[in-house]
Design an enzyme around this catalytic site. Structure first.
Site, PDB file in Angstrom:
ATOM      1  N   SER A  32      42.376  38.391  34.997  1.00  0.00           N
ATOM      2  CA  SER A  32      43.401  39.122  35.732  1.00  0.00           C
ATOM      3  C   SER A  32      43.517  38.554  37.149  1.00  0.00           C
ATOM      4  CB  SER A  32      43.056  40.617  35.733  1.00  0.00           C
ATOM      5  OG  SER A  32      44.128  41.396  36.186  1.00  0.00           O
ATOM      6  N   ASP A  45      48.873  42.332  25.415  1.00  0.00           N
ATOM      7  CA  ASP A  45      48.872  42.448  26.876  1.00  0.00           C
ATOM      8  C   ASP A  45      50.295  42.270  27.394  1.00  0.00           C
ATOM      9  OD1 ASP A  45      48.487  42.333  29.599  1.00  0.00           O
ATOM     10  OD2 ASP A  45      46.937  40.774  29.543  1.00  0.00           O
ATOM     11  N   HIS A 103      46.010  44.824  28.263  1.00  0.00           N
ATOM     12  CA  HIS A 103      45.405  44.002  29.314  1.00  0.00           C
ATOM     13  C   HIS A 103      43.913  44.265  29.463  1.00  0.00           C
ATOM     14  CE1 HIS A 103      45.186  41.575  32.893  1.00  0.00           C
ATOM     15  NE2 HIS A 103      44.744  42.593  33.610  1.00  0.00           N
TER      16      HIS A 103
END
Length: 585
Positions: free
Chosen positions: A159, A324, A357
């Site tokens: 991320s 995601d 995610h």
């Protein structure tokens, strides 16, 4: 019910007894023009740095993370990447020296808005200078120099951590052997930006925000921060996993003490997550870090990304997750396509997961991608490879110094044989996740890609040979793929099963059923992966129609393990064809 508990959920606001810190005297210049009088960087380490400092791994955390990536002993609290890092794990602290710093702007020991501004004698608050991902990396670079590390064995981030990893290799091209980018992107989508804008508005309009100077107040902007975290959690989960988790007790929420709506089970979950977050995070830090993430932008097209990574001197591993929607697989492919066009060594896998995610922090999903990370961090010997007769024939057609792109590479058997023989530039393309993991575990470069979309990641004439072995019959658009292979490769080797083979004809006539025979033909008509049923004559016709030159033809009968002469009616007597193709002129 599906278990979606992430390692992020088990962290607490407790002290970090193993954290260390170092202070860098200023002034420290920042990218957007401001400066800090000095910076303290908090970090934790695991393992032992070797004599030449070549075993150091930098781990970069996400927006709500900190330096505590894994436990140090049995009495320690678990870390947020506990299932990936530790003794005997994918990032093995028995042989690697792992460093995880808290980012600039954070609230767990590194200089951030909650620290004292020497000029005013009170916390920076909203006066903390606006920072960028580049500023975070600049502090990490100072930390590396402090630790005596000139080149990392790997830089790993998920991320926001992936943004830091990319910034490292873009700014310091020779800083690492390996760059691991998990569930990340070259920049945020406008949809993702929208959620962050709302989150920051929720904090800044909280009546207790007090212009950012709430540190000496009895109440802090916890309501705004909790709402920001609730929004974040919505983006971290997929629609599928939310249905799985919350629909069974949709109207029977867990009761918790909260000011937030709890009419539905999703409401009580978000209220719990939001309130818990306020016990360990600072609202100003959230504003500072989220803005830095939103400002991160490596480019909007392949050429811009190629410029960013042009000088990078490292191997890359990228991992995305199918569900995601915050940092989508398509965004990871943008990076992969740029790296591929630059001939950078890159491996990419899209992990099938329903968890959105948050997958990069969830044990079940870590278990899927951890072998990829481990494989890239280990040394691989050229193990013996047992080739099929057809694979051996293909191998003999490829010169030892040639570059090779193997489409539908399976578990990497042919690529392993090429590597053992000395071919250096070899890349596989595969869509089956199990095969990708197997090939990557052998230390091979393999890219997760569907051939039915063409080969847009590769540039003209990038390889000496493009190989398509036992895959032609599963391709939807054969004409497009032939065009793409001949564009990317100077020569193309195609092997395919011959559906006009004698045994299949006899079986069809005698039984009145769809052909079924051992090997490539063993599927039932209703579960076959084959889309096409080409004969040798069919492929010959296609080549003539498209002006494709057949430079060499090899025909093989698996039953007798013998080659069939072109003069001995291979369309009837061979079950497999191997053709070497080239463009006309």
């Amino acid at each position: 019910m599906m278990d979606i508990v992430s390692t992020d959920d088990i962290r607490s606001a407790g002290p970090l007894p193993h954290a260390q810190s170092v202070t860098f005297d200023g002034p420290i210049p920042l990218e957007l023009g401001a400066e800090l009088p000095g910076v303290t960087c908090a970090y934790e380490t695991w393992g032992t740095l070797n004599a030449d400092s070549s075993n150091a791994v930098l781990v970069c955390h996400a927006i709500s993370g900190d330096s505590h990536v894994a436990r140090h002993d049995q009495n320690d609290d678990p870390g947020w990447w506990e299932y990936l890092i530790g003794p005997g794990k994918a990032i093995d602290t028995d042989r690697l020296f792992v460093v995880c710093p808290n980012v600039l702007g954070g609230c767990r020991g590194t200089t951030g808005p909650g620290e004292i501004d020497p000029k005013s004698g009170r916390p920076y608050g909203a006066e903390f200078p606006r920072i960028t991902i580049g500023d975070m990396v600049s502090v990490q670079k100072r930390l590396a120099e402090h630790l005596g590390i000139t080149r990392w064995r790997a830089i790993v981030g998920g991320s926001l951590g992936g943004h830091q990893a990319m910034t490292w290799v873009a700014r310091y091209p020779k800083s690492t052997d390996l760059c691991v980018i998990i569930a990340s992107s070259p920049r945020l989508t406008n949809q993702a930006l929208g959620f962050d804008v709302i989150a920051r508005n929720a904090i800044q309009t909280d009546p207790y925000y007090a212009g950012g100077q709430y540190y000496d107040q009895p109440q802090r902007p916890d309501t705004g921060l909790a709402i920001a975290r609730m929004l974040g959690h919505i983006t971290y989960l997929s629609s599928e996993v939310m249905e799985e988790k919350f629909d069974p007790d949709r109207h029977d929420p867990r009761q918790i003490a909260s000011i937030f709506e709890q009419r539905f089970s999703i409401g009580s979950y978000l209220a719990h997550q939001g309130q818990k977050f306020t016990t360990r995070f600072d609202a100003n830090s959230y504003l500072s870090i989220s803005m830095a993430m939103d400002l991160f932008d490596l480019g909007t097209n392949r050429l811009q990304l190629m410029e960013r990574f042009d000088e990078a001197d490292c191997e890359f591993l990228l991992v995305s997750f199918s569900s995601d929607w915050l940092f989508t697989p398509a965004q990871s492919r943008e990076i992969v396509n740029a790296l591929t066009a630059l001939d950078k060594p890159v491996t990419y896998a899209e992990i099938t997961s329903p968890r959105g995610h948050d997958s990069f922090l969830i044990p079940d999903d870590i278990e899927q991608y951890a072998p990829l990370v481990q494989a890239r961090l280990e040394d691989h010997c050229n193990e013996p490879v047992k080739l099929s007769a057809v694979e051996q024939l293909i191998l003999e057609l490829i010169t030892p110094e040639a570059s090779v792109l193997d489409l539908g590479c399976g578990d990497g058997n042919l690529l392993s044989a090429l590597r053992s023989r000395g071919n250096e530039k070899i890349v596989g393309v595969e869509v089956a996740q199990a095969n990708i993991l197997h090939a990557a575990a052998r230390g091979l470069r393999v890219i997760d890609y569907d051939l039915n979309h063409g080969l847009p990641a590769f540039i003209d004439g990038q390889f000496d040979f493009v190989v398509l072995s036992a895959t032609l019959q599963a391709v939807a658009n054969v004409e497009q793929l032939f065009h793409e292979m001949l564009r990317v490769g100077r020569k193309v080797i195609v092997s395919f099963p011959n559906f006009a083979y004698r045994a299949l004809r006899e079986d069809y006539v005698a039984r009145g059923r769809s052909p079924k025979a051992p090997g490539e033909f063993s599927h039932e008509w209703y579960n076959t992966p084959n889309r096409r049923f080409p004969s040798i004559a069919d492929v010959h016709d296609l080549c003539r129609e498209k002006g494709i030159v057949m430079q060499r033809e090899i025909y093989f009968d698996s039953e007798t393990q013998a080659q069939i002469s072109p003069d001995d009616d291979p369309n009837l007597n061979a079950d497999t064809a191997i053709l070497v193709l080239a463009r006309n002129g």
